[in-house]
Design a protein around this motif. Structure first.
Motif, mmCIF file in Angstrom:
data_model
loop_
_atom_site.group_PDB
_atom_site.id
_atom_site.type_symbol
_atom_site.label_atom_id
_atom_site.label_comp_id
_atom_site.label_asym_id
_atom_site.label_seq_id
_atom_site.Cartn_x
_atom_site.Cartn_y
_atom_site.Cartn_z
ATOM 1 N N SER A 160 32.057 29.414 33.002
ATOM 2 C CA SER A 160 30.822 28.638 33.155
ATOM 3 C C SER A 160 30.669 28.096 34.572
ATOM 4 O O SER A 160 29.558 28.002 35.097
ATOM 5 N N ILE A 161 31.774 27.726 35.220
ATOM 6 C CA ILE A 161 31.724 27.236 36.607
ATOM 7 C C ILE A 161 31.202 28.321 37.543
ATOM 8 O O ILE A 161 30.409 28.062 38.458
ATOM 9 N N LEU A 162 31.613 29.562 37.306
ATOM 10 C CA LEU A 162 31.229 30.669 38.181
ATOM 11 C C LEU A 162 29.721 30.884 38.213
ATOM 12 O O LEU A 162 29.183 31.393 39.211
ATOM 13 N N ALA A 163 29.041 30.521 37.143
ATOM 14 C CA ALA A 163 27.593 30.762 37.055
ATOM 15 C C ALA A 163 26.811 30.012 38.129
ATOM 16 O O ALA A 163 25.662 30.365 38.432
ATOM 17 N N ASP A 164 27.417 29.004 38.725
ATOM 18 C CA ASP A 164 26.722 28.192 39.730
ATOM 19 C C ASP A 164 26.917 28.702 41.161
ATOM 20 O O ASP A 164 26.460 28.054 42.107
ATOM 21 N N PHE A 165 27.597 29.813 41.339
ATOM 22 C CA PHE A 165 27.949 30.268 42.681
ATOM 23 C C PHE A 165 27.569 31.740 42.908
ATOM 24 O O PHE A 165 27.350 32.498 41.962
ATOM 25 N N SER A 166 27.536 32.101 44.199
ATOM 26 C CA SER A 166 27.382 33.495 44.611
ATOM 27 C C SER A 166 28.348 33.741 45.770
ATOM 28 O O SER A 166 28.440 32.912 46.677
ATOM 29 N N PHE A 167 29.057 34.837 45.733
ATOM 30 C CA PHE A 167 30.117 35.111 46.710
ATOM 31 C C PHE A 167 29.854 36.402 47.457
ATOM 32 O O PHE A 167 29.305 37.358 46.907
ATOM 33 N N SER A 168 30.278 36.424 48.711
ATOM 34 C CA SER A 168 30.132 37.655 49.487
ATOM 35 C C SER A 168 31.135 38.710 49.020
ATOM 36 O O SER A 168 30.828 39.897 48.989
ATOM 37 N N LYS A 169 32.346 38.246 48.640
ATOM 38 C CA LYS A 169 33.400 39.190 48.254
ATOM 39 C C LYS A 169 34.261 38.608 47.145
ATOM 40 O O LYS A 169 34.536 37.404 47.123
ATOM 41 N N LEU A 170 34.690 39.483 46.266
ATOM 42 C CA LEU A 170 35.724 39.175 45.282
ATOM 43 C C LEU A 170 36.945 40.010 45.617
ATOM 44 O O LEU A 170 36.840 41.225 45.798
ATOM 45 N N PHE A 171 38.095 39.350 45.728
ATOM 46 C CA PHE A 171 39.351 40.059 45.903
ATOM 47 C C PHE A 171 40.069 40.026 44.556
ATOM 48 O O PHE A 171 40.469 38.970 44.073
ATOM 49 N N LEU A 172 40.208 41.201 43.986
ATOM 50 C CA LEU A 172 40.658 41.335 42.597
ATOM 51 C C LEU A 172 42.013 42.033 42.509
ATOM 52 O O LEU A 172 42.207 43.100 43.098
ATOM 53 N N GLY A 173 42.942 41.424 41.783
ATOM 54 C CA GLY A 173 44.210 42.073 41.474
ATOM 55 C C GLY A 173 44.163 42.613 40.060
ATOM 56 O O GLY A 173 43.498 42.035 39.189
ATOM 57 N N VAL A 174 44.839 43.723 39.816
ATOM 58 C CA VAL A 174 44.826 44.354 38.491
ATOM 59 C C VAL A 174 46.249 44.759 38.099
ATOM 60 O O VAL A 174 47.137 44.843 38.939
ATOM 61 N N ASP A 175 46.422 45.041 36.808
ATOM 62 C CA ASP A 175 47.706 45.542 36.323
ATOM 63 C C ASP A 175 47.723 47.058 36.181
ATOM 64 O O ASP A 175 48.786 47.669 36.154
ATOM 65 N N GLY A 176 46.543 47.654 36.059
ATOM 66 C CA GLY A 176 46.482 49.102 35.906
ATOM 67 C C GLY A 176 45.175 49.679 36.401
ATOM 68 O O GLY A 176 44.116 49.053 36.291
ATOM 69 N N ILE A 177 45.259 50.897 36.963
ATOM 70 C CA ILE A 177 44.069 51.649 37.384
ATOM 71 C C ILE A 177 44.215 53.063 36.840
ATOM 72 O O ILE A 177 45.074 53.822 37.272
ATOM 73 N N ASP A 178 43.385 53.396 35.874
ATOM 74 C CA ASP A 178 43.432 54.707 35.226
ATOM 75 C C ASP A 178 42.101 55.404 35.456
ATOM 76 O O ASP A 178 41.040 54.813 35.219
ATOM 77 N N LEU A 179 42.125 56.633 35.926
ATOM 78 C CA LEU A 179 40.897 57.339 36.286
ATOM 79 C C LEU A 179 39.964 57.536 35.100
ATOM 80 O O LEU A 179 38.755 57.689 35.284
ATOM 81 N N GLU A 180 40.486 57.522 33.890
ATOM 82 C CA GLU A 180 39.646 57.673 32.701
ATOM 83 C C GLU A 180 39.239 56.328 32.112
ATOM 84 O O GLU A 180 38.096 56.132 31.709
ATOM 85 N N PHE A 181 40.167 55.390 32.070
ATOM 86 C CA PHE A 181 39.957 54.124 31.360
ATOM 87 C C PHE A 181 39.419 53.022 32.254
ATOM 88 O O PHE A 181 38.807 52.067 31.781
ATOM 89 N N GLY A 182 39.648 53.110 33.554
ATOM 90 C CA GLY A 182 39.168 52.100 34.479
ATOM 91 C C GLY A 182 40.236 51.110 34.908
ATOM 92 O O GLY A 182 41.425 51.437 34.930
ATOM 93 N N LEU A 183 39.818 49.893 35.230
ATOM 94 C CA LEU A 183 40.723 48.861 35.727
ATOM 95 C C LEU A 183 41.068 47.891 34.600
ATOM 96 O O LEU A 183 40.185 47.456 33.860
ATOM 97 N N THR A 184 42.350 47.538 34.506
ATOM 98 C CA THR A 184 42.803 46.737 33.375
ATOM 99 C C THR A 184 43.775 45.644 33.792
ATOM 100 O O THR A 184 44.340 45.668 34.882
ATOM 101 N N THR A 185 43.975 44.706 32.864
ATOM 102 C CA THR A 185 44.983 43.675 32.993
ATOM 103 C C THR A 185 45.668 43.521 31.644
ATOM 104 O O THR A 185 45.180 44.052 30.635
ATOM 105 N N THR A 186 46.786 42.814 31.607
ATOM 106 C CA THR A 186 47.532 42.699 30.357
ATOM 107 C C THR A 186 46.973 41.636 29.430
ATOM 108 O O THR A 186 47.393 41.535 28.282
ATOM 109 N N ASN A 187 46.017 40.836 29.905
ATOM 110 C CA ASN A 187 45.482 39.744 29.116
ATOM 111 C C ASN A 187 43.975 39.890 28.952
ATOM 112 O O ASN A 187 43.243 39.981 29.940
ATOM 113 N N VAL A 188 43.505 39.893 27.710
ATOM 114 C CA VAL A 188 42.086 40.156 27.455
ATOM 115 C C VAL A 188 41.194 39.016 27.955
ATOM 116 O O VAL A 188 40.070 39.252 28.423
#
Length: 254
Positions: A160-188
């Motif tokens: 809900s806090i994020l809804a009040d902002f706009s950012f030039s960039k997001l730096f995102l870390g992930v746990d997995g990158i699969d060419l079929e499934f996409g980008l994932t993390t271990t926590n939903v």
């Protein structure tokens, strides 16, 4: 006619060369049915020679597990610092950026040397603490449910806090990158928060060392249409780089 043993050897040879194979390609190359190939892959998996995936197989276990941040920080540490240093060069004076959680984005925080003012909002406690040493950086820490394994917050309050902002960039870390499934993390819940982060950011830059490719976490963050750039290390395969660039993603290798 090719024997079963010869066919199995051809499958293993192709897998060792490419790191990942799919049933359709094997059917065409070996001139056998998909039923036959799936039986072959099961037999080879039972022998511990590969891991079956949806529609194919891979050489390494594609499923990630949730590790503590202290444990993950020791894995590929030098590569992560190089990735973080490269990501830091993307910052502009008076930037407003969003930093997600993970040890690779923590490496970014450690490499930031701001020129002018910088506003950072983050879900990660360790990132916020790292940036406190810079008087030029204004840090806003998202609130919510604290995940002890990642030292970061998740949940509807953070979203809900994020809804009040706009950012030039997001730096995102992930746990997995699969060419079929996409980008994932271990926590939903973290995956859901990451999706909200993508929505409020003009550009999404993924920081991931090469061990993350071909892996899948429990929670899917997004597909590749939502990603603008991936910064990784030289351990990534040429095949994956070409596939990502074919999807319009800029791949930066350190």
């Amino acid at each position: 006619m090719v024997s079963i043993a010869e066919r199995h050897q051809q499958i293993i040879d192709k897998l060792q060369k490419e790191g990942k194979i799919n049933v359709a390609d094997l059917c065409a190359e070996l001139n056998v049915s998909s039923v036959t190939i799936r039986k072959d892959l099961k037999l080879l998996e039972d022998k511990g020679l590969l891991f079956r995936t949806h529609g194919g197989a891979t050489l390494n276990n594609p499923y990630t597990i949730d590790r503590s941040v202290n444990e993950k920080e020791k894995i590929q540490s030098s590569e992560k610092m190089q990735i973080g240093a490269k990501a830091a060069t993307l910052l502009q004076p008076n930037d407003s950026i969003l930093i997600a959680s993970g040890t690779t984005v923590l490496a970014l925080a450690k490499n930031i040397q701001p020129s002018g003012s910088l506003t950072v909002i983050t879900s990660a406690l360790n990132v916020a603490l790292e940036l406190l040493r810079h008087p030029e950086i204004e840090v806003l820490q998202l609130g919510g449910l604290l995940r002890k394994s990642s030292s970061s917050v998740t949940g509807p309050y953070a979203e809900s806090i994020l809804a009040d902002f706009s950012f030039s960039k997001l730096f995102l870390g992930v746990d997995g990158i699969d060419l079929e499934f996409g980008l994932t993390t271990t926590n939903v819940m973290e995956a859901h928060l990451n999706r909200q982060m993508i929505k409020v950011s003009q550009k999404t830059v993924v920081l991931a060392d090469s061990t993350k490719f071909g892996k899948r976490g429990f929670g899917r963050i997004c597909g590749f249409d939502d990603i603008d750039q991936i910064i990784t290390d030289k351990g990534i395969s040429d095949y994956v780089v070409k596939a990502l660039e074919g999807m319009g993603i800029k791949v930066t290798i350190v």
